[in-house]
Structures are given as C-alpha cells and as structure tokens.
Design a protein around this motif. Structure first.
Motif, PDB file in Angstrom:
ATOM      1  N   GLU A  95      10.157 129.984  15.382  1.00 60.96           N
ATOM      2  CA  GLU A  95       8.870 129.371  15.745  1.00 60.96           C
ATOM      3  C   GLU A  95       8.383 128.418  14.643  1.00 60.96           C
ATOM      4  N   GLN A  96       8.451 128.868  13.399  1.00 57.20           N
ATOM      5  CA  GLN A  96       8.028 128.017  12.280  1.00 57.20           C
ATOM      6  C   GLN A  96       8.890 126.762  12.187  1.00 57.20           C
ATOM      7  N   PHE A  97      10.184 126.925  12.389  1.00 58.59           N
ATOM      8  CA  PHE A  97      11.100 125.792  12.328  1.00 58.59           C
ATOM      9  C   PHE A  97      10.754 124.761  13.410  1.00 58.59           C
ATOM     10  N   CYS A  98      10.591 125.213  14.639  1.00 61.55           N
ATOM     11  CA  CYS A  98      10.279 124.298  15.744  1.00 61.55           C
ATOM     12  C   CYS A  98       8.956 123.584  15.510  1.00 61.55           C
ATOM     13  N   ASP A  99       7.940 124.318  15.097  1.00 65.01           N
ATOM     14  CA  ASP A  99       6.637 123.697  14.805  1.00 65.01           C
ATOM     15  C   ASP A  99       6.762 122.671  13.682  1.00 65.01           C
ATOM     16  N   THR A 100       7.524 123.019  12.656  1.00 62.55           N
ATOM     17  CA  THR A 100       7.691 122.115  11.512  1.00 62.55           C
ATOM     18  C   THR A 100       8.458 120.860  11.911  1.00 62.55           C
ATOM     19  N   ILE A 101       9.509 121.024  12.691  1.00 57.51           N
ATOM     20  CA  ILE A 101      10.307 119.874  13.136  1.00 57.51           C
ATOM     21  C   ILE A 101       9.442 118.913  13.937  1.00 57.51           C
ATOM     22  N   VAL A 102       8.633 119.444  14.829  1.00 56.38           N
ATOM     23  CA  VAL A 102       7.738 118.576  15.617  1.00 56.38           C
ATOM     24  C   VAL A 102       6.799 117.822  14.692  1.00 56.38           C
ATOM     25  N   GLN A 103       6.186 118.517  13.738  1.00 55.80           N
ATOM     26  CA  GLN A 103       5.243 117.856  12.836  1.00 55.80           C
ATOM     27  C   GLN A 103       5.921 116.810  11.957  1.00 55.80           C
ATOM     28  N   VAL A 104       7.105 117.123  11.455  1.00 55.89           N
ATOM     29  CA  VAL A 104       7.789 116.217  10.531  1.00 55.89           C
ATOM     30  C   VAL A 104       8.340 114.990  11.241  1.00 55.89           C
ATOM     31  N   TYR A 105       8.902 115.178  12.422  1.00 51.86           N
ATOM     32  CA  TYR A 105       9.633 114.093  13.078  1.00 51.86           C
ATOM     33  C   TYR A 105       8.922 113.470  14.276  1.00 51.86           C
ATOM     34  N   LYS A 106       7.737 113.935  14.620  1.00 54.11           N
ATOM     35  CA  LYS A 106       7.109 113.437  15.851  1.00 54.11           C
ATOM     36  C   LYS A 106       6.866 111.936  15.828  1.00 54.11           C
ATOM     37  N   ASP A 107       6.437 111.383  14.703  1.00 58.23           N
ATOM     38  CA  ASP A 107       6.159 109.947  14.672  1.00 58.23           C
ATOM     39  C   ASP A 107       7.426 109.114  14.801  1.00 58.23           C
ATOM     40  N   GLU A 108       8.533 109.650  14.315  1.00 54.66           N
ATOM     41  CA  GLU A 108       9.788 108.901  14.352  1.00 54.66           C
ATOM     42  C   GLU A 108      10.529 109.061  15.675  1.00 54.66           C
ATOM     43  N   TYR A 109      10.525 110.263  16.240  1.00 56.05           N
ATOM     44  CA  TYR A 109      11.362 110.540  17.397  1.00 56.05           C
ATOM     45  C   TYR A 109      10.614 110.893  18.671  1.00 56.05           C
ATOM     46  N   LEU A 110       9.414 111.420  18.581  1.00 55.66           N
ATOM     47  CA  LEU A 110       8.672 111.858  19.760  1.00 55.66           C
ATOM     48  C   LEU A 110       7.572 110.855  20.077  1.00 55.66           C
ATOM     49  N   ARG A 111       7.967 109.783  20.695  1.00 56.60           N
ATOM     50  CA  ARG A 111       7.003 108.743  21.035  1.00 56.60           C
ATOM     51  C   ARG A 111       7.297 108.227  22.438  1.00 56.60           C
ATOM     52  N   GLU A 112       6.321 107.583  23.027  1.00 61.76           N
ATOM     53  CA  GLU A 112       6.528 107.004  24.348  1.00 61.76           C
ATOM     54  C   GLU A 112       7.471 105.811  24.225  1.00 61.76           C
ATOM     55  N   PRO A 113       8.300 105.617  25.240  1.00 59.29           N
ATOM     56  CA  PRO A 113       9.228 104.481  25.177  1.00 59.29           C
ATOM     57  C   PRO A 113       8.492 103.152  25.323  1.00 59.29           C
ATOM     58  N   ASN A 114       8.990 102.131  24.619  1.00 59.77           N
ATOM     59  CA  ASN A 114       8.426 100.791  24.819  1.00 59.77           C
ATOM     60  C   ASN A 114       9.037 100.197  26.098  1.00 59.77           C
ATOM     61  N   GLN A 115       8.545  99.049  26.518  1.00 54.83           N
ATOM     62  CA  GLN A 115       8.981  98.469  27.791  1.00 54.83           C
ATOM     63  C   GLN A 115      10.469  98.110  27.777  1.00 54.83           C
ATOM     64  N   GLU A 116      10.954  97.623  26.650  1.00 56.28           N
ATOM     65  CA  GLU A 116      12.374  97.259  26.560  1.00 56.28           C
ATOM     66  C   GLU A 116      13.267  98.488  26.765  1.00 56.28           C
ATOM     67  N   TYR A 117      12.925  99.587  26.131  1.00 57.51           N
ATOM     68  CA  TYR A 117      13.713 100.806  26.268  1.00 57.51           C
ATOM     69  C   TYR A 117      13.585 101.370  27.681  1.00 57.51           C
ATOM     70  N   LEU A 118      12.394 101.286  28.253  1.00 58.59           N
ATOM     71  CA  LEU A 118      12.172 101.744  29.617  1.00 58.59           C
ATOM     72  C   LEU A 118      13.038 100.950  30.591  1.00 58.59           C
ATOM     73  N   ASN A 119      13.112  99.638  30.405  1.00 59.18           N
ATOM     74  CA  ASN A 119      13.955  98.807  31.261  1.00 59.18           C
ATOM     75  C   ASN A 119      15.427  99.174  31.118  1.00 59.18           C
ATOM     76  N   GLN A 120      15.846  99.465  29.896  1.00 58.27           N
ATOM     77  CA  GLN A 120      17.228  99.876  29.646  1.00 58.27           C
ATOM     78  C   GLN A 120      17.527 101.192  30.375  1.00 58.27           C
ATOM     79  N   LEU A 121      16.605 102.140  30.315  1.00 59.45           N
ATOM     80  CA  LEU A 121      16.779 103.408  31.031  1.00 59.45           C
ATOM     81  C   LEU A 121      16.861 103.192  32.535  1.00 59.45           C
ATOM     82  N   LEU A 122      15.983 102.342  33.052  1.00 63.55           N
ATOM     83  CA  LEU A 122      15.978 102.073  34.488  1.00 63.55           C
ATOM     84  C   LEU A 122      17.300 101.452  34.948  1.00 63.55           C
TER      85      LEU A 122
END
Length: 152
Positions: A95-122
C-alpha cells in the motif's frame, strides 16, 4: 541476514546473479530498480529499528517484496517464507509503495493525453477494427453464446 543475502545475491560488486538474472526475476533492469528505490525514499521505506531495537526491513527488502508480489502475483505467505516478512507488513508495504509511486510519478506519467497522442491512439485502434474507442475493451456489448450463467 535476509538483507545480507539479498545484497550478496543481486547488489554487491561480485553478486551471485548477473544482470540478466535480475531482469528476469524482477521484470526490470537493475538501474531501473535503483532509480525506483531512490525515488521512493520517504520515511516508510527507510530502515529503522523495531520496538525490540532490531533493524527493520531494509528499503531493498521492502521494494523487492513489493515487486515480486506485483510482477508474479505472489502470495504474502510466500513472502513470509522467502523474505521473513509477515502478511501485515507485506500488505502495508504494498500500500505504501503504490501510494508513493502515484505521488512521485503522477506528474510525469499520470496525465491526460494531449490531442496529438489522442489522435495517435484513435488511429491505432481504428487499424485494429475499433474506430472511435478510447480506453479498454471489456466486451460487455458482445453476445457470447457460451458465457457462464453467472456472468450473463
């Protein structure tokens, strides 16, 4: 003793296992593990002393146990047998590890996709026959003639 064995097996200069062994067992390269270990260094993951004055589990031990549980779906009973870590400590560490990973990496990896990336996914999902789909495919809208009755 468990910490000393872990260090001797994987982290000391003349360790028992080589880089390929580490990667196979932990599903990542050693330098990625070491970055992760460095990044999660908050009070929970630091080695302290328990109430009897003995050293608690080391950061290496805590992160290794969590990675084994995540990578292999290992049961906490197995962690007790192999690493001497109780069920409650394993679960607290996870639990501590998961909470810490979210806090440490959220700005780098947990973000909404931009339009270019969304188009690539589509484009990618359209190539696979699912135009307009973003997210997971759960197949809830498909008829399945052999579906177990509990799932219907």
């Amino acid at each position: 003793m468990t910490h000393a064995n872990l260090m001797n097996n994987y982290f000391n200069p003349n360790s028992v296992y080589i880089e390929e062994d580490f990667r196979r067992r932990f599903r990542m390269r050693r330098h990625v593990f070491e970055r992760l270990l460095h990044d999660v260094q908050h009070p929970y993951f630091r080695q302290n002393r328990d109430r009897a004055g003995r050293p608690s589990f080391s950061p290496h031990q805590k992160v290794i146990v969590v990675l084994r549980m995540i990578a292999y779906g290992s049961l906490v009973d197995l962690m007790d047998e192999t690493h001497g870590m109780s069920e409650s400590t394993c679960l607290d560490t996870l639990e501590q590890f998961c909470d810490t990973i979210v806090q440490v990496y959220k700005d780098e990896y947990l973000r909404e996709p931009n339009q270019e990336y969304l188009n690539q996914l589509l484009r990618k999902v359209e190539d696979h026959g699912f135009p307009g789909m973003i997210g997971s495919l759960d197949c809830m809208h498909w008829d399945w003639k052999n579906c177990p009755t509990g799932r219907q």
